[in-house]
Design a protein around this motif. Structure first.
Motif, mmCIF file in Angstrom:
data_model
loop_
_atom_site.group_PDB
_atom_site.id
_atom_site.type_symbol
_atom_site.label_atom_id
_atom_site.label_comp_id
_atom_site.label_asym_id
_atom_site.label_seq_id
_atom_site.Cartn_x
_atom_site.Cartn_y
_atom_site.Cartn_z
ATOM 1 N N GLY A 13 -11.150 6.310 6.001
ATOM 2 C CA GLY A 13 -10.115 6.503 5.043
ATOM 3 C C GLY A 13 -10.429 7.903 4.172
ATOM 4 N N LEU A 14 -9.567 7.721 3.172
ATOM 5 C CA LEU A 14 -9.867 8.999 2.297
ATOM 6 C C LEU A 14 -10.071 8.529 0.691
ATOM 7 N N SER A 15 -11.213 9.252 0.137
ATOM 8 C CA SER A 15 -11.398 9.037 -1.206
ATOM 9 C C SER A 15 -10.712 10.028 -2.114
ATOM 10 N N LEU A 16 -9.661 9.886 -2.865
ATOM 11 C CA LEU A 16 -8.758 10.730 -3.501
ATOM 12 C C LEU A 16 -9.036 10.522 -4.863
ATOM 13 N N ALA A 17 -9.359 11.825 -5.626
ATOM 14 C CA ALA A 17 -9.442 12.053 -6.933
ATOM 15 C C ALA A 17 -8.029 12.115 -7.532
ATOM 16 N N PRO A 18 -7.676 11.203 -8.391
ATOM 17 C CA PRO A 18 -6.346 10.968 -9.057
ATOM 18 C C PRO A 18 -5.920 12.306 -9.895
ATOM 19 N N ASP A 19 -6.215 13.659 -9.611
ATOM 20 C CA ASP A 19 -5.677 14.830 -10.372
ATOM 21 C C ASP A 19 -4.429 14.706 -10.450
ATOM 22 N N ALA A 20 -3.513 14.744 -11.707
ATOM 23 C CA ALA A 20 -2.214 14.435 -12.138
ATOM 24 C C ALA A 20 -1.771 15.552 -11.438
ATOM 25 N N ALA A 21 -2.184 16.832 -11.432
ATOM 26 C CA ALA A 21 -1.458 18.179 -11.075
ATOM 27 C C ALA A 21 -1.558 18.092 -9.592
ATOM 28 N N ALA A 22 -1.812 17.233 -8.678
ATOM 29 C CA ALA A 22 -1.774 17.285 -7.252
ATOM 30 C C ALA A 22 -0.999 16.804 -6.772
ATOM 31 N N PRO A 23 -0.443 17.028 -5.368
ATOM 32 C CA PRO A 23 0.748 16.005 -4.948
ATOM 33 C C PRO A 23 0.183 14.683 -4.217
ATOM 34 N N LEU A 24 -0.037 13.825 -5.417
ATOM 35 C CA LEU A 24 -1.004 12.804 -4.649
ATOM 36 C C LEU A 24 -0.228 11.929 -3.963
ATOM 37 N N VAL A 25 0.982 11.634 -4.094
ATOM 38 C CA VAL A 25 1.910 10.639 -3.061
ATOM 39 C C VAL A 25 1.862 11.394 -1.663
ATOM 40 N N ARG A 26 2.124 12.849 -1.736
ATOM 41 C CA ARG A 26 2.345 13.416 -0.461
ATOM 42 C C ARG A 26 0.911 13.398 0.202
#
Length: 302
Positions: A13-26
């Protein structure tokens, strides 16, 4: 430790940092499209510029079709367990059972205090974590007249609910010896970050979990071992553990799986490197681990 003891199917899987400026949903949709099993979203609500993890989880679950989503790990001092249980169960029901729960006792206490959390000593944080698992499982049950009186959490709800779609695994992100024993007693998995638990410490952590699980009457095999890969994939040559080209990652992850008993990997590098991880590293590791396990099984029988 011998590889024959750990033969659970590998997950990635992926460990994702929830940076609000990043295209998180994509990014989440890419991980889903690449066939990854898990999307772990880090939870640091006290950090400026981060999206709220439970809200992002719900959004991602609505925008994907198969990947399982979890907070990795939820910041327990700022997430009351009864409320967290309801949120996670709601997401699990609405997604058809695609949720897991990662929990942490809390580490960045200065940040936690700025958001209204209460600073706890290590022993208190550890006891609160164990109590939280009990509270959450109680709220996921079909019991009526819920009552729990702990040192840190209390509940007296008239009934549980909503019940999740299925059994939601609870994984604990812990590193200390006593916290590992808690994970062995009450959790379904252990999340270990590579920066705090390098390979030389991993064997010791595995041993502690195995021994504590056996002492608690549990089968150590039932506890998933999740490793967060904090590194980078590129073609600039090897620069140390988890920093190098795909062939290095394939070798190192195979050794972690076969030699150290890791059965799930969350890639914590830059999202731009996700294609290399998902499309080059993952299939090669699956193939190599299957080959080495087959050889080990033949030797074990002979």
């Amino acid at each position: 430790m011998t590889a024959i003891r750990y033969r659970r199917q590998l997950r990635f899987g992926l460990s994702l940092a929830p940076d609000a400026a990043a295209p998180l949903v994509r990014i989440a949709q890419d991980a889903d499209r690449y066939g990854l099993d898990y999307l772990g979203i880090r939870d640091h609500p006290y950090q400026r510029g981060t999206a709220d993890t439970p809200t992002l989880m719900a959004t991602v679950l609505a925008a994907t079709t198969r990947i399982r989503v979890l907070p990795a790990v939820a910041c327990l001092p700022l997430r009351p367990p009864a409320v967290l249980a309801k949120a996670i169960a709601t997401m699990d029901r609405s997604s058809g059972g695609r949720v897991a729960l990662g929990l942490g006792a809390g580490t960045s206490w200065d940040g936690i205090e700025t958001y209204g959390g209460v600073r706890l000593a290590p022993g208190g944080a550890r006891r609160a974590l164990e109590e939280a698992v009990q509270v959450i499982r109680l709220h996921w049950s079909d019991q009526h007249g819920l009552r729990f009186q702990g040192e840190h959490y209390r509940t007296a709800a008239s009934q549980a609910g909503p019940a999740p779609a299925g059994q939601i695994p609870i994984w604990l992100g812990v590193t200390g010896p006593e916290s590992l024993r808690v994970a062995a007693r009450v959790a379904d998995g252990w999340i270990a970050p590579s920066s705090r638990v390098p390979p030389k410490r991993l064997a010791e952590g595995q041993r502690r979990i195995d021994e504590a699980a056996a002492s608690a009457g549990r089968n150590p095999f039932d506890i998933r071992r999740v490793y967060v890969l904090e590194g980078s994939i590129d073609g600039r040559g090897s620069r140390g553990f988890l920093h190098g080209p795909p062939r290095q990652w394939i070798y190192e992850l195979t050794e972690l799986a076969v030699g150290h008993g890791v059965d799930a990997f969350l890639f914590g590098g830059h999202p731009d490197q996700l294609p290399a991880f998902a499309l080059e590293v993952v299939p090669a590791v699956r193939e190599q681990v299957a080959r080495e396990r087959a050889v080990t099984a033949v030797k074990h029988r002979s």
